[in-house]
Design a protein around this motif. Structure first.
Motif, PDB file in Angstrom:
ATOM      1  N   GLU A 171     -23.494 -82.529 -39.527  1.00  0.00           N
ATOM      2  CA  GLU A 171     -23.603 -81.692 -38.239  1.00  0.00           C
ATOM      3  C   GLU A 171     -24.879 -81.471 -37.731  1.00  0.00           C
ATOM      4  N   ARG A 172     -24.954 -80.777 -36.387  1.00  0.00           N
ATOM      5  CA  ARG A 172     -26.382 -80.676 -35.871  1.00  0.00           C
ATOM      6  C   ARG A 172     -26.802 -79.281 -36.492  1.00  0.00           C
ATOM      7  N   VAL A 173     -27.988 -79.488 -37.028  1.00  0.00           N
ATOM      8  CA  VAL A 173     -28.800 -78.089 -37.697  1.00  0.00           C
ATOM      9  C   VAL A 173     -29.830 -77.729 -36.463  1.00  0.00           C
ATOM     10  N   ALA A 174     -29.494 -76.545 -36.182  1.00  0.00           N
ATOM     11  CA  ALA A 174     -30.492 -75.818 -35.052  1.00  0.00           C
ATOM     12  C   ALA A 174     -30.995 -74.683 -35.834  1.00  0.00           C
ATOM     13  N   ASP A 175     -32.691 -75.057 -35.784  1.00  0.00           N
ATOM     14  CA  ASP A 175     -33.879 -73.933 -36.475  1.00  0.00           C
ATOM     15  C   ASP A 175     -35.138 -74.479 -35.983  1.00  0.00           C
ATOM     16  N   PRO A 176     -35.692 -73.549 -35.362  1.00  0.00           N
ATOM     17  CA  PRO A 176     -36.914 -73.752 -34.880  1.00  0.00           C
ATOM     18  C   PRO A 176     -38.097 -74.362 -35.854  1.00  0.00           C
ATOM     19  N   SER A 234     -31.747 -84.384 -39.284  1.00  0.00           N
ATOM     20  CA  SER A 234     -32.728 -83.337 -39.421  1.00  0.00           C
ATOM     21  C   SER A 234     -34.090 -83.722 -39.945  1.00  0.00           C
ATOM     22  N   MET A 235     -35.156 -83.326 -39.326  1.00  0.00           N
ATOM     23  CA  MET A 235     -36.270 -84.023 -39.705  1.00  0.00           C
ATOM     24  C   MET A 235     -37.407 -82.806 -40.188  1.00  0.00           C
ATOM     25  N   ALA A 236     -38.511 -83.123 -40.849  1.00  0.00           N
ATOM     26  CA  ALA A 236     -39.715 -82.316 -40.953  1.00  0.00           C
ATOM     27  C   ALA A 236     -40.666 -83.224 -41.370  1.00  0.00           C
ATOM     28  N   GLY A 237     -41.918 -82.617 -41.450  1.00  0.00           N
ATOM     29  CA  GLY A 237     -43.218 -83.441 -41.613  1.00  0.00           C
ATOM     30  C   GLY A 237     -44.416 -82.652 -41.625  1.00  0.00           C
ATOM     31  N   LEU A 238     -45.363 -83.023 -42.754  1.00  0.00           N
ATOM     32  CA  LEU A 238     -46.569 -82.601 -42.977  1.00  0.00           C
ATOM     33  C   LEU A 238     -47.429 -83.329 -42.006  1.00  0.00           C
ATOM     34  N   ALA A 239     -48.637 -82.683 -41.520  1.00  0.00           N
ATOM     35  CA  ALA A 239     -49.761 -83.377 -40.738  1.00  0.00           C
ATOM     36  C   ALA A 239     -50.554 -84.322 -41.190  1.00  0.00           C
ATOM     37  N   THR A 240     -50.959 -83.858 -42.490  1.00  0.00           N
ATOM     38  CA  THR A 240     -51.683 -84.750 -43.102  1.00  0.00           C
ATOM     39  C   THR A 240     -51.319 -84.825 -44.592  1.00  0.00           C
ATOM     40  N   THR A 244     -38.739 -78.258 -48.065  1.00  0.00           N
ATOM     41  CA  THR A 244     -37.529 -78.430 -48.918  1.00  0.00           C
ATOM     42  C   THR A 244     -36.832 -77.068 -49.194  1.00  0.00           C
ATOM     43  N   ASP A 245     -37.476 -76.283 -49.409  1.00  0.00           N
ATOM     44  CA  ASP A 245     -37.184 -74.570 -49.533  1.00  0.00           C
ATOM     45  C   ASP A 245     -36.210 -74.308 -48.001  1.00  0.00           C
ATOM     46  N   THR A 246     -37.175 -74.758 -47.021  1.00  0.00           N
ATOM     47  CA  THR A 246     -36.458 -74.234 -45.663  1.00  0.00           C
ATOM     48  C   THR A 246     -35.180 -74.978 -45.328  1.00  0.00           C
ATOM     49  N   PHE A 247     -35.106 -76.313 -45.895  1.00  0.00           N
ATOM     50  CA  PHE A 247     -33.761 -76.777 -45.667  1.00  0.00           C
ATOM     51  C   PHE A 247     -32.673 -76.031 -46.716  1.00  0.00           C
ATOM     52  N   ALA A 248     -33.215 -75.712 -47.722  1.00  0.00           N
ATOM     53  CA  ALA A 248     -32.285 -75.117 -48.746  1.00  0.00           C
ATOM     54  C   ALA A 248     -31.820 -73.678 -48.056  1.00  0.00           C
ATOM     55  N   GLU A 249     -32.613 -73.139 -47.445  1.00  0.00           N
ATOM     56  CA  GLU A 249     -32.471 -71.600 -46.725  1.00  0.00           C
ATOM     57  C   GLU A 249     -31.243 -71.928 -45.649  1.00  0.00           C
ATOM     58  N   LEU A 250     -31.387 -73.041 -44.979  1.00  0.00           N
ATOM     59  CA  LEU A 250     -30.435 -73.198 -44.103  1.00  0.00           C
ATOM     60  C   LEU A 250     -29.106 -73.955 -44.242  1.00  0.00           C
ATOM     61  N   GLY A 251     -29.030 -74.033 -45.921  1.00  0.00           N
ATOM     62  CA  GLY A 251     -27.693 -74.583 -46.435  1.00  0.00           C
ATOM     63  C   GLY A 251     -27.465 -75.940 -46.259  1.00  0.00           C
TER      64      GLY A 251
END
Length: 494
Positions: free
Chosen positions: A274-279, A294-300, A389-396
């Motif tokens: 499903e769509r995951v909505a979190d800033p 859903s995506m995430a990324g470090l800068a360097t 990965t902890d952030t994704f876990a917090e979001l279920g």
């Protein structure tokens, strides 16, 4: 025989593969280029040289090395770093260097202004994402305000993949996965361009036509054939961002699958049900209609290992430097003898979205070695990864399966540290070629040569990296989080 061709433009290197319909790699080629940093906080590529020039070079090398008849290449797909911002004129000629993805933070003021004007809740509801340095909309507004003479000449705003497809086919298109990064100009519910949130950024007819990544955008033109060596009329897909192609290359294709891409940056994609909505994270439609990511990324990340080699290990042969540094770091224990590294050398993207964040090496004393420092750098990247990965876990949405890919998978220390610090096992597939291999598969899929599930046969699992809990890392992670919080005000004024 029948083949597909995939080429990917990365931050520092372009890679290409020629693949048969059973997934066998017939030829590979690569060419390096530089990321330009005209001033702190900016990041650019030269579209003619670094994108199109590299594409031509790699394509010609593949044809030459394989001796394959271009008429036997049944489809072409490309991917590239993204999302980028490139204004072009009516002839498709670039008006400036391409402004890169979230490592370029030049539009900070526009991000802040648009967020205040529209509201973060509205942005997340309508666009799927808060505005950050990853967003293209604010960068177009920056163009309008700071380069008005170029803005006035702009016929279209492209991203890196769009530019390649336009050069190959004459078609101005973009895939939905990439388009979702053009907030606030993309509506995730209607999956169309929209300007009702901000009608002062760009007329919508200057944005590319929307397609899905598995759709054919057009065919190789005679002009493109003359430059590349490809056969006129060869189908070309809409393409996508490199990370999405990389995820597909290792079989990220069902809800719960997560890709960990070890490249110039760490980039993570979770196929969600499903769509995951979190800033704190990003959302986009997946490569196919009706699917979510859903995506995430470090800068360097990998960029830091290159920086360390070039600045701290100049005595080493560049060809062997990374292995030598890995050997030195392996002699340092977990925790790097008390060193902590903040890997924020270009600010940071998810989950903190802080363009002012700075890199730091904390805890130095006269006993520390270069190996300790390199290990701390690797562990700092892994701590930043755990924050995600902890952030994704917090979001279920903790991953059910984590697949690792990219050049960094050759660094055993980095892989193991990431599993040990995050507490998550990682699957490594047989082929870690990455995005270009995913492009080749997407090209075959677009013309009906394969089914989606065939990627398992194309690229089977080779090994699993098992997480080993470590008390030192648990303490290190808590201190890593505290070190950022206690220094971010200083970083903002440096």
């Amino acid at each position: 025989m029948a083949y597909t061709l995939g080429i990917d433009i990365g931050t520092y290197e372009t890679k290409g593969v020629l693949v048969d319909f059973e997934g066998g790699i017939v030829a590979q080629a690569a060419r390096g280029h530089q990321m330009l940093v005209p001033q702190p906080g900016w990041a650019e590529h030269r579209p003619e040289e670094d994108w199109w020039g590299d594409f031509i070079y790699v394509c010609q090398a593949l044809l030459r090395d394989s001796c394959v008849d271009p008429r036997d290449i049944k489809a072409v797909a490309c991917s590239a770093i993204g999302p980028c911002m490139l204004p072009v004129d009516a002839e498709g000629t670039p008006l400036m260097n391409g402004v890169l993805y979230g490592v370029d933070g030049r539009a900070e003021a526009e991000v802040r202004e648009l967020t205040d004007r529209i509201g973060e809740d509205v942005l997340i509801a309508r666009c799927g994402n808060a505005l950050t340095s990853q967003s293209v909309g604010p960068k177009i507004l920056w163009l309008k305000r700071h380069r008005p003479e170029l803005y006035a000449q702009t016929a279209h705003v492209l991203t890196s993949t769009s530019f390649l497809v336009q050069r190959l086919t004459g078609e101005v298109v973009i895939d939905h996965y990439t388009a979702a990064n053009f907030a606030p100009l993309y509506d995730v519910d209607t999956q169309t361009w929209a300007d009702d949130l901000a009608d002062d950024i760009l007329p919508l007819d200057k944005l590319p036509r929307l397609l899905w990544s598995g759709e054919v955008a057009g065919c190789i033109t005679p002009a493109a054939a003359a430059e590349t060596g490809l056969a006129p009329g060869t189908p070309v897909t809409a393409g996508t961002i490199d990370a999405a192609a990389e995820a597909f290359s290792v079989g990220v294709d069902r809800p719960g699958d997560m890709m960990m891409m070890y490249g110039s940056t760490i980039f993570i994609i979770l196929r969600a049900a499903e769509r995951v909505a979190d800033p704190r994270i990003w959302y986009a439609p997946w490569l196919f209609d009706g699917e979510h990511a859903s995506m995430a990324g470090l800068a360097t990340s990998g960029t830091l290992t290159h920086w360390f080699r070039d600045q701290i290990a100049r005595d080493l042969d560049p060809a062997d430097a990374f292995q030598a540094l890995a050997n030195e770091a392996a002699a340092s224990p977990p925790g790097a003898n008390g060193l902590l590294q903040l890997p924020y050398f270009s600010g940071e993207r998810t989950p903190i979205h802080d363009v002012h964040a700075k890199g730091a090496l904390f805890g130095l004393n006269l006993t520390h070695t270069r190996g300790d420092m390199y290990r701390a750098l690797i562990e700092g990247i892994a701590y930043g990864t755990r924050h995600v990965t902890d952030t994704f876990a917090e979001l279920g949405h903790a991953p059910e399966r984590l697949l690792a890919v990219g050049g960094g998978t050759k660094n055993a220390l980095w892989l193991q540290a990431t599993s040990d610090i995050t507490g998550i096992d990682q699957v490594v597939c047989e082929k870690t070629t990455g995005a270009s291999y995913g492009d080749a598969f997407l090209a075959a899929l677009a013309i009906g040569g394969v089914a989606r599930e065939d990627i398992v046969q194309w690229n089977p699992v080779a090994e699993t990296i098992t997480a080993t809990p470590c008390v030192v890392y648990e303490t290190g992670y808590r201190l890593f989080r505290r070190l950022y919080e206690q220094t971010k005000d200083i970083a903002r004024v440096l």
